[in-house]
Design a protein around this motif. Structure first.
Motif, PDB file in Angstrom:
ATOM      1  N   ILE A 114       0.870  -1.182   0.000  1.00  0.00           N
ATOM      2  CA  ILE A 114       0.000   0.000   0.000  1.00  0.00           C
ATOM      3  C   ILE A 114       0.897   1.219   0.000  1.00  0.00           C
ATOM      4  O   ILE A 114       1.760   1.393   0.859  1.00  0.00           O
ATOM      5  N   LYS A 115       0.695   2.054  -1.034  1.00  0.00           N
ATOM      6  CA  LYS A 115       1.545   3.232  -1.211  1.00  0.00           C
ATOM      7  C   LYS A 115       0.693   4.485  -0.957  1.00  0.00           C
ATOM      8  O   LYS A 115      -0.055   4.931  -1.826  1.00  0.00           O
ATOM      9  N   PRO A 116       0.784   5.066   0.252  1.00  0.00           N
ATOM     10  CA  PRO A 116       0.053   6.302   0.533  1.00  0.00           C
ATOM     11  C   PRO A 116       0.829   7.523   0.072  1.00  0.00           C
ATOM     12  O   PRO A 116       1.933   7.407  -0.460  1.00  0.00           O
ATOM     13  N   ASN A 117       0.271   8.697   0.270  1.00  0.00           N
ATOM     14  CA  ASN A 117       0.987   9.950   0.057  1.00  0.00           C
ATOM     15  C   ASN A 117       1.479  10.424   1.422  1.00  0.00           C
ATOM     16  O   ASN A 117       0.686  10.828   2.267  1.00  0.00           O
ATOM     17  N   LEU A 118       2.794  10.339   1.629  1.00  0.00           N
ATOM     18  CA  LEU A 118       3.422  10.834   2.855  1.00  0.00           C
ATOM     19  C   LEU A 118       4.446  11.892   2.474  1.00  0.00           C
ATOM     20  O   LEU A 118       5.637  11.768   2.765  1.00  0.00           O
ATOM     21  N   GLY A 154       8.805   9.771   0.562  1.00  0.00           N
ATOM     22  CA  GLY A 154       8.278  11.131   0.546  1.00  0.00           C
ATOM     23  C   GLY A 154       9.301  12.127   0.029  1.00  0.00           C
ATOM     24  O   GLY A 154      10.300  11.772  -0.600  1.00  0.00           O
ATOM     25  N   GLY A 155       9.069  13.395   0.315  1.00  0.00           N
ATOM     26  CA  GLY A 155       9.994  14.425  -0.139  1.00  0.00           C
ATOM     27  C   GLY A 155      11.314  14.356   0.616  1.00  0.00           C
ATOM     28  O   GLY A 155      11.360  14.033   1.806  1.00  0.00           O
ATOM     29  N   GLY A 156      12.407  14.633  -0.074  1.00  0.00           N
ATOM     30  CA  GLY A 156      13.714  14.641   0.568  1.00  0.00           C
ATOM     31  C   GLY A 156      14.396  13.290   0.537  1.00  0.00           C
ATOM     32  O   GLY A 156      14.015  12.395  -0.213  1.00  0.00           O
ATOM     33  N   PRO A 157      15.413  13.077   1.385  1.00  0.00           N
ATOM     34  CA  PRO A 157      16.168  11.823   1.400  1.00  0.00           C
ATOM     35  C   PRO A 157      15.287  10.640   1.790  1.00  0.00           C
ATOM     36  O   PRO A 157      14.244  10.796   2.429  1.00  0.00           O
ATOM     37  N   TYR A 158      15.746   9.451   1.408  1.00  0.00           N
ATOM     38  CA  TYR A 158      15.015   8.211   1.681  1.00  0.00           C
ATOM     39  C   TYR A 158      15.912   7.332   2.533  1.00  0.00           C
ATOM     40  O   TYR A 158      16.818   6.677   2.032  1.00  0.00           O
ATOM     41  N   ASN A 159      15.676   7.357   3.829  1.00  0.00           N
ATOM     42  CA  ASN A 159      16.473   6.544   4.731  1.00  0.00           C
ATOM     43  C   ASN A 159      15.624   6.181   5.951  1.00  0.00           C
ATOM     44  O   ASN A 159      14.466   6.610   6.079  1.00  0.00           O
ATOM     45  N   ALA A 160      16.194   5.373   6.840  1.00  0.00           N
ATOM     46  CA  ALA A 160      15.434   4.874   7.985  1.00  0.00           C
ATOM     47  C   ALA A 160      14.935   6.003   8.877  1.00  0.00           C
ATOM     48  O   ALA A 160      13.820   5.947   9.416  1.00  0.00           O
ATOM     49  N   VAL A 161      15.731   7.050   9.023  1.00  0.00           N
ATOM     50  CA  VAL A 161      15.344   8.163   9.899  1.00  0.00           C
ATOM     51  C   VAL A 161      14.158   8.921   9.319  1.00  0.00           C
ATOM     52  O   VAL A 161      13.175   9.202  10.025  1.00  0.00           O
ATOM     53  N   THR A 162      14.228   9.271   8.032  1.00  0.00           N
ATOM     54  CA  THR A 162      13.129  10.034   7.429  1.00  0.00           C
ATOM     55  C   THR A 162      11.858   9.196   7.329  1.00  0.00           C
ATOM     56  O   THR A 162      10.752   9.713   7.506  1.00  0.00           O
ATOM     57  N   MET A 163      12.008   7.892   7.063  1.00  0.00           N
ATOM     58  CA  MET A 163      10.834   7.028   7.027  1.00  0.00           C
ATOM     59  C   MET A 163      10.155   6.988   8.385  1.00  0.00           C
ATOM     60  O   MET A 163       8.933   7.144   8.490  1.00  0.00           O
ATOM     61  N   GLN A 164      10.929   6.784   9.439  1.00  0.00           N
ATOM     62  CA  GLN A 164      10.355   6.697  10.781  1.00  0.00           C
ATOM     63  C   GLN A 164       9.667   7.999  11.155  1.00  0.00           C
ATOM     64  O   GLN A 164       8.583   7.992  11.758  1.00  0.00           O
ATOM     65  N   ARG A 165      10.279   9.132  10.810  1.00  0.00           N
ATOM     66  CA  ARG A 165       9.689  10.430  11.140  1.00  0.00           C
ATOM     67  C   ARG A 165       8.341  10.594  10.441  1.00  0.00           C
ATOM     68  O   ARG A 165       7.370  11.053  11.057  1.00  0.00           O
ATOM     69  N   ALA A 166       8.272  10.207   9.167  1.00  0.00           N
ATOM     70  CA  ALA A 166       7.018  10.329   8.430  1.00  0.00           C
ATOM     71  C   ALA A 166       5.956   9.379   8.977  1.00  0.00           C
ATOM     72  O   ALA A 166       4.791   9.760   9.147  1.00  0.00           O
ATOM     73  N   TYR A 167       6.334   8.147   9.241  1.00  0.00           N
ATOM     74  CA  TYR A 167       5.371   7.174   9.775  1.00  0.00           C
ATOM     75  C   TYR A 167       4.761   7.673  11.086  1.00  0.00           C
ATOM     76  O   TYR A 167       3.551   7.573  11.304  1.00  0.00           O
ATOM     77  N   ALA A 227      -2.804  -1.545  13.926  1.00  0.00           N
ATOM     78  CA  ALA A 227      -4.219  -1.891  14.045  1.00  0.00           C
ATOM     79  C   ALA A 227      -4.686  -2.838  12.941  1.00  0.00           C
ATOM     80  O   ALA A 227      -5.629  -3.598  13.132  1.00  0.00           O
ATOM     81  N   SER A 228      -4.036  -2.772  11.781  1.00  0.00           N
ATOM     82  CA  SER A 228      -4.501  -3.548  10.623  1.00  0.00           C
ATOM     83  C   SER A 228      -3.768  -4.863  10.418  1.00  0.00           C
ATOM     84  O   SER A 228      -4.233  -5.730   9.675  1.00  0.00           O
ATOM     85  N   GLY A 229      -2.608  -5.009  11.030  1.00  0.00           N
ATOM     86  CA  GLY A 229      -1.793  -6.201  10.796  1.00  0.00           C
ATOM     87  C   GLY A 229      -0.794  -6.044   9.666  1.00  0.00           C
ATOM     88  O   GLY A 229      -0.133  -7.011   9.277  1.00  0.00           O
ATOM     89  N   ALA A 230      -0.662  -4.836   9.147  1.00  0.00           N
ATOM     90  CA  ALA A 230       0.339  -4.558   8.111  1.00  0.00           C
ATOM     91  C   ALA A 230       1.686  -4.275   8.764  1.00  0.00           C
ATOM     92  O   ALA A 230       1.786  -4.094   9.982  1.00  0.00           O
ATOM     93  N   VAL A 231       2.732  -4.211   7.945  1.00  0.00           N
ATOM     94  CA  VAL A 231       4.055  -3.817   8.434  1.00  0.00           C
ATOM     95  C   VAL A 231       4.493  -2.564   7.687  1.00  0.00           C
ATOM     96  O   VAL A 231       4.062  -2.307   6.555  1.00  0.00           O
ATOM     97  N   LEU A 232       5.345  -1.798   8.321  1.00  0.00           N
ATOM     98  CA  LEU A 232       5.902  -0.599   7.701  1.00  0.00           C
ATOM     99  C   LEU A 232       7.233  -0.938   7.040  1.00  0.00           C
ATOM    100  O   LEU A 232       8.070  -1.618   7.633  1.00  0.00           O
ATOM    101  N   ASN A 233       7.426  -0.452   5.846  1.00  0.00           N
ATOM    102  CA  ASN A 233       8.711  -0.664   5.182  1.00  0.00           C
ATOM    103  C   ASN A 233       9.802   0.135   5.884  1.00  0.00           C
ATOM    104  O   ASN A 233       9.649   1.325   6.149  1.00  0.00           O
ATOM    105  N   ARG A 234      10.899  -0.502   6.170  1.00  0.00           N
ATOM    106  CA  ARG A 234      12.048   0.188   6.770  1.00  0.00           C
ATOM    107  C   ARG A 234      13.326  -0.062   5.966  1.00  0.00           C
ATOM    108  O   ARG A 234      14.424   0.225   6.430  1.00  0.00           O
ATOM    109  N   ASP A 235      13.145  -0.587   4.778  1.00  0.00           N
ATOM    110  CA  ASP A 235      14.273  -0.900   3.892  1.00  0.00           C
ATOM    111  C   ASP A 235      14.484   0.267   2.937  1.00  0.00           C
ATOM    112  O   ASP A 235      13.639   0.535   2.088  1.00  0.00           O
ATOM    113  N   PRO A 236      15.585   1.006   3.020  1.00  0.00           N
ATOM    114  CA  PRO A 236      15.808   2.171   2.160  1.00  0.00           C
ATOM    115  C   PRO A 236      16.413   1.842   0.791  1.00  0.00           C
ATOM    116  O   PRO A 236      16.855   2.734   0.080  1.00  0.00           O
ATOM    117  N   SER A 237      16.417   0.567   0.427  1.00  0.00           N
ATOM    118  CA  SER A 237      17.026   0.195  -0.857  1.00  0.00           C
ATOM    119  C   SER A 237      16.042   0.429  -2.004  1.00  0.00           C
ATOM    120  O   SER A 237      14.851   0.674  -1.800  1.00  0.00           O
TER     121      SER A 237
END
Length: 368
Positions: free
Chosen positions: A44-48, A85-98, A109-119
């Motif tokens: 699932i690809k949202p707009n973040l 999202g906008g800017g760099p794509y790394n674990a720190v920016t992903m976590q901040r957006a999430y 709540a849904s049973g999904a997982v968050l992507n934390r792989d910056p590759s």
């Protein structure tokens, strides 16, 4: 055969109401199970776009993501929520957006997982080479959940433009630098959409954004979720609903030239809840209140110099806090920081308005 677009009325982000709306859309296409014939790895690809409170209407509301993720998990899918999202794509920016956008709670709540792989993976489409984030590149099923917004560069952003967030990090800035003209940039977005080929597109229009979108406009009640297996059809129906002229939207024009998009909403089959266009249309992005479409008919050697003279430049207001996000995301390196404020080199600026999109404090203004 007409492409089908499903409307689901939804006046507020009440979890039950959102879940019912998403279920109505999924039911139109055979339910979540129907999409899993290709495989069970669902992204699932949202707009973040920014790490911002979802109530400000810049990003996809987490209740919509949660409802869609839950439906696919219930159907037996392995669901990952992923976005660059906008800017760099790394674990720190992903976590901040999430965290800021409510995705941590939606995943839990849904049973999904968050992507934390910056590759990312290099994916070739025709003559284009896209750096696609790994979860999307390896997914069996891609579900795009966009936000209903106006856009300072492309006039409107929805299902197709949302896929730009599948391009990893600052590779997005490279595309802006390579394709400074909005028509060339829009052609690339259509190629990207064809490359990613989302299986389902849902547009979160419960509360959208008009005016100076995609991050500096006003939150606008629209009261609807829009879904389709065809992202171009979803966007055309959304523009019709919001009162946005699709002829003024360069991404739609590019898709229509290739025969990928219908000319008008009359060529679509509108299903789900019966709706009529909003009584008060969305405010257009200020930069396009005066039409500059005639520039498209000029030869390129004339078009670009005139465009730079006619189309307004971004301006940095007193709200600027010198955080450097605009300079970091500028594809041309046209922004520097001096005495704690952002400064623009107009000679290098390509008027892509990435600075306007990425400013966390809405300190970038654009005046027609």
């Amino acid at each position: 055969m007409k492409q089908t677009v499903c409307f689901a009325k939804c006046e507020r982000y009440d979890p039950r109401a959102v879940e019912q709306g998403v279920e109505r859309i999924l039911a139109q296409y055979g339910g979540a199970e129907a999409f899993l014939k290709k495989g069970r790895r669902v992204v699932i690809k949202p707009n973040l776009l920014l790490a911002r409170d979802p109530e400000l209407a810049t990003t996809t509301h987490p209740s919509v993501v949660e409802a869609a993720a839950r439906a696919f998990v219930r159907a037996g899918a392995q669901v990952t929520i992923a976005e660059s999202g906008g800017g760099p794509y790394n674990a720190v920016t992903m976590q901040r957006a999430y965290a800021a956008c409510g995705m941590e709670a939606a995943a839990q709540a849904s049973g999904a997982v968050l992507n934390r792989d910056p590759s990312h993976r290099t994916v070739t489409w025709g003559e284009r080479r896209f750096q696609i984030i790994t979860p999307v590149a390896e997914a069996d099923v891609v579900v795009s959940i966009a936000k209903l917004k106006t856009h300072m560069l492309t006039r409107y952003t929805g299902a197709v433009k949302n896929l730009f967030g599948t391009v990893a990090g600052l590779s997005k800035a490279e595309w802006h630098a390579r394709l400074p003209g909005v028509d060339d940039f829009s052609e690339m977005l259509v190629d990207l959409c064809q490359c990613v080929a989302p299986d389902l597109s849902i547009i979160d229009g419960v509360v959208g954004m008009d005016g100076k979108g995609p991050s500096g406009g006003r939150a606008r009640q629209a009261g609807v979720l829009i879904g389709s297996t065809d992202p171009y059809a979803a966007d055309l129906a959304a523009m019709w609903y919001c009162g946005i002229d699709p002829g003024q939207a360069p991404v739609h024009r590019a898709a229509r030239r290739r025969g990928l998009a219908a000319d008008s909403v009359e060529e679509l089959e509108l299903a789900g809840d019966p709706v009529q266009p909003l009584a008060e249309p969305f405010l257009p992005p200020v930069v396009l209140r005066r039409s500059h479409s005639w520039l498209n008919y000029l030869p390129r050697p004339l078009r670009e110099p005139l465009r730079k003279r006619i189309i307004p430049y971004p301006e940095f207001t007193r709200r600027c806090v010198g955080c450097g996000k605009c300079a970091q995301g500028c594809p041309q390196g046209a922004i520097t920081l001096s005495e704690g404020r952002a400064r623009l080199d107009r000679a290098r600026c390509i008027q892509c308005y990435c600075c306007h999109e990425l400013c966390p404090v809405r300190a970038v203004d654009i005046k027609d």
